[in-house]
Design a protein around this motif. Structure first.
Motif, PDB file in Angstrom:
ATOM      1  N   LEU A   1      -0.954 -18.195 -14.243  1.00 48.05           N
ATOM      2  CA  LEU A   1      -1.176 -18.612 -12.865  1.00 48.05           C
ATOM      3  C   LEU A   1      -2.615 -19.064 -12.646  1.00 48.05           C
ATOM      4  CD1 LEU A   1       0.767 -15.716 -11.080  1.00 48.05           C
ATOM      5  CD2 LEU A   1       1.546 -18.077 -11.390  1.00 48.05           C
ATOM      6  N   HIS A   2      -3.562 -18.339 -13.218  1.00 49.58           N
ATOM      7  CA  HIS A   2      -4.978 -18.680 -13.086  1.00 49.58           C
ATOM      8  C   HIS A   2      -5.287 -20.030 -13.727  1.00 49.58           C
ATOM      9  CE1 HIS A   2      -9.286 -18.013 -12.716  1.00 49.58           C
ATOM     10  NE2 HIS A   2      -9.431 -18.262 -14.014  1.00 49.58           N
ATOM     11  N   ARG A   3      -4.611 -20.324 -14.793  1.00 47.01           N
ATOM     12  CA  ARG A   3      -4.804 -21.605 -15.499  1.00 47.01           C
ATOM     13  C   ARG A   3      -4.551 -22.796 -14.576  1.00 47.01           C
ATOM     14  NH1 ARG A   3      -0.744 -23.340 -20.427  1.00 47.01           N
ATOM     15  NH2 ARG A   3      -1.318 -25.560 -20.546  1.00 47.01           N
ATOM     16  N   PHE A   4      -3.638 -22.652 -13.636  1.00 47.88           N
ATOM     17  CA  PHE A   4      -3.301 -23.742 -12.729  1.00 47.88           C
ATOM     18  C   PHE A   4      -3.835 -23.526 -11.309  1.00 47.88           C
ATOM     19  CE2 PHE A   4      -0.070 -23.861 -16.064  1.00 47.88           C
ATOM     20  CZ  PHE A   4      -0.189 -25.181 -16.472  1.00 47.88           C
ATOM     21  N   GLY A   5      -4.755 -22.570 -11.175  1.00 48.12           N
ATOM     22  CA  GLY A   5      -5.393 -22.356  -9.893  1.00 48.12           C
ATOM     23  C   GLY A   5      -4.564 -21.606  -8.878  1.00 48.12           C
ATOM     24  N   HIS A   6      -3.566 -20.859  -9.346  1.00 47.13           N
ATOM     25  CA  HIS A   6      -2.697 -20.126  -8.430  1.00 47.13           C
ATOM     26  C   HIS A   6      -3.063 -18.644  -8.335  1.00 47.13           C
ATOM     27  CE1 HIS A   6      -0.382 -23.692  -8.068  1.00 47.13           C
ATOM     28  NE2 HIS A   6       0.103 -23.655  -9.288  1.00 47.13           N
ATOM     29  N   ASP A   7      -4.095 -18.223  -9.035  1.00 48.88           N
ATOM     30  CA  ASP A   7      -4.553 -16.838  -8.953  1.00 48.88           C
ATOM     31  C   ASP A   7      -6.061 -16.832  -9.140  1.00 48.88           C
ATOM     32  OD1 ASP A   7      -4.808 -13.988  -9.076  1.00 48.88           O
ATOM     33  OD2 ASP A   7      -2.758 -13.882  -9.828  1.00 48.88           O
TER      34      ASP A   7
ATOM     35  N   ARG B   1      -0.895 -10.418  -3.410  1.00 53.14           N
ATOM     36  CA  ARG B   1      -2.324 -10.688  -3.599  1.00 53.14           C
ATOM     37  C   ARG B   1      -2.763 -11.867  -2.745  1.00 53.14           C
ATOM     38  NH1 ARG B   1      -1.036  -9.727  -9.190  1.00 53.14           N
ATOM     39  NH2 ARG B   1      -0.803 -11.988  -9.531  1.00 53.14           N
ATOM     40  N   PRO B   2      -4.015 -11.852  -2.272  1.00 48.80           N
ATOM     41  CA  PRO B   2      -4.520 -13.033  -1.540  1.00 48.80           C
ATOM     42  C   PRO B   2      -4.642 -14.209  -2.504  1.00 48.80           C
ATOM     43  CG  PRO B   2      -6.297 -11.472  -1.951  1.00 48.80           C
ATOM     44  CD  PRO B   2      -5.019 -10.792  -2.350  1.00 48.80           C
ATOM     45  N   GLY B   3      -4.472 -15.400  -1.983  1.00 48.70           N
ATOM     46  CA  GLY B   3      -4.573 -16.596  -2.819  1.00 48.70           C
ATOM     47  C   GLY B   3      -5.976 -16.805  -3.317  1.00 48.70           C
ATOM     48  N   PRO B   4      -6.159 -17.695  -4.309  1.00 51.48           N
ATOM     49  CA  PRO B   4      -7.497 -17.908  -4.890  1.00 51.48           C
ATOM     50  C   PRO B   4      -8.507 -18.451  -3.910  1.00 51.48           C
ATOM     51  CG  PRO B   4      -5.909 -19.550  -5.675  1.00 51.48           C
ATOM     52  CD  PRO B   4      -5.126 -18.500  -4.969  1.00 51.48           C
ATOM     53  N   GLY B   5      -8.031 -19.077  -2.815  1.00 47.21           N
ATOM     54  CA  GLY B   5      -8.965 -19.632  -1.848  1.00 47.21           C
ATOM     55  C   GLY B   5      -9.240 -18.724  -0.675  1.00 47.21           C
ATOM     56  N   ALA B   6      -8.638 -17.513  -0.689  1.00 48.58           N
ATOM     57  CA  ALA B   6      -8.816 -16.595   0.451  1.00 48.58           C
ATOM     58  C   ALA B   6     -10.217 -16.023   0.468  1.00 48.58           C
ATOM     59  CB  ALA B   6      -7.784 -15.477   0.379  1.00 48.58           C
ATOM     60  N   ALA B   7     -10.721 -15.776   1.658  1.00 46.29           N
ATOM     61  CA  ALA B   7     -12.079 -15.235   1.795  1.00 46.29           C
ATOM     62  C   ALA B   7     -12.100 -13.764   1.446  1.00 46.29           C
ATOM     63  CB  ALA B   7     -12.537 -15.442   3.231  1.00 46.29           C
TER      64      ALA B   7
END
Length: 285
Positions: A195-201, A279-285
């Protein structure tokens, strides 16, 4: 054609064939224009080794009935190969019969003459009577080439680690692959590393295990403490410590082990999915 152009698709006129499907008794023809080239419809076309012919609505029904009788005779008849081979041929003939019935509803019959291509698709083995099965040399050569390329490739190395032997995998006596099992076999799934590889985590690390441990299929299957109970159940079923190098061999050897791994994969992926949603998304504050 306009729709295909609007979505960036195109047809190669030199590879295009057409058959006109109609409920009329008189066989008609049609002409299709593709980039200035004309394609004339035919009474019969060949597609993936099969031949579709316009013969009138009743022919397809009779042929479907004849095929069903032949399949029944094959399944019930003695000394006609192993049960696996019978199932393979049964599936192939069922597809043929269904295609004919569907074609009949559309107003033409689908007469299928079995070709070498169709036979090869039915599996690496063919029934030969009392002696068991004969190997198809063309398919054998294809698998050997596939194996050589699989070993030499630098892609899919996690899957290669689990399934190094293509023949053993394709000729397994049981087991189907589903949505959950595919994620473990490919490494492409609800794992933080993927997920992190594609910016989803926001992170690729396991949120439970101490240290900067990457949460991938390997970690979830064989190390993560969240799934110790399920892993111990697998090892009780296998009667051996499981690892990447023996997992698929154990699954192929015993149906009960395949089902146990399949169950573990399903429950684990569901839990990982729930954790991801929480979990909060990668763009969450």
């Amino acid at each position: 054609m306009r729709w295909m152009s609007s979505v960036g698709l195109s047809l190669a006129a030199q590879k295009t064939e057409a058959v006109l499907i109609s409920s009329r008794k008189i066989v008609e023809t049609a002409t299709i224009l593709i980039d200035g080239n004309t394609v004339q419809s035919k009474r019969a076309i060949r597609y993936l080794g099969d031949h579709a012919e316009h013969e009138g609505p009743q022919a397809g029904v009779q042929e479907a009935a004849n095929d069903s009788q032949q399949v029944d005779h094959f399944i019930r008849g003695p000394d006609l190969g192993t049960s696996h081979e019978r199932r393979q041929l049964y599936k192939r003939n069922q597809i043929i019969a269904l295609a004919k019935r569907a074609a009949n509803l559309l107003g033409f019959s689908h007469s299928i003459r079995r070709s070498g291509t169709c036979d090869r698709r039915s599996g690496a083995y063919r029934p030969t009577g009392k002696g068991g099965a004969a190997r198809d040399p063309t398919l054998e050569a294809s698998i050997d080439l596939w194996q050589a390329r699989w070993d030499a490739s630098d892609k899919g190395r996690w899957t290669h680690r689990l399934i190094p032997n293509i023949r053993k995998w394709t000729e397994r006596p049981h087991g189907t692959v589903n949505f959950y099992l595919t994620q473990f076999l490919s490494g492409h799934g609800c794992f933080r590393q993927y997920l992190h590889r594609f910016g989803h985590d926001s992170s690729q690390c396991c949120p439970i295990c101490p240290g900067e441990i990457v949460e991938d299929a390997l970690h979830i299957l064989f190390a993560c403490s969240r799934f110790d109970n399920g892993r111990r159940a697998l090892e009780r079923e296998a009667n051996v410590e499981i690892c990447a190098e023996n997992l698929v061999d154990l699954m192929v050897a015993r149906k009960s082990m395949w089902e146990a791994v399949n169950s573990f994969a399903a429950s684990t992926i569901r839990e990982l999915r729930l954790a991801e949603r929480g979990r909060p998304g990668p763009g969450a504050a």
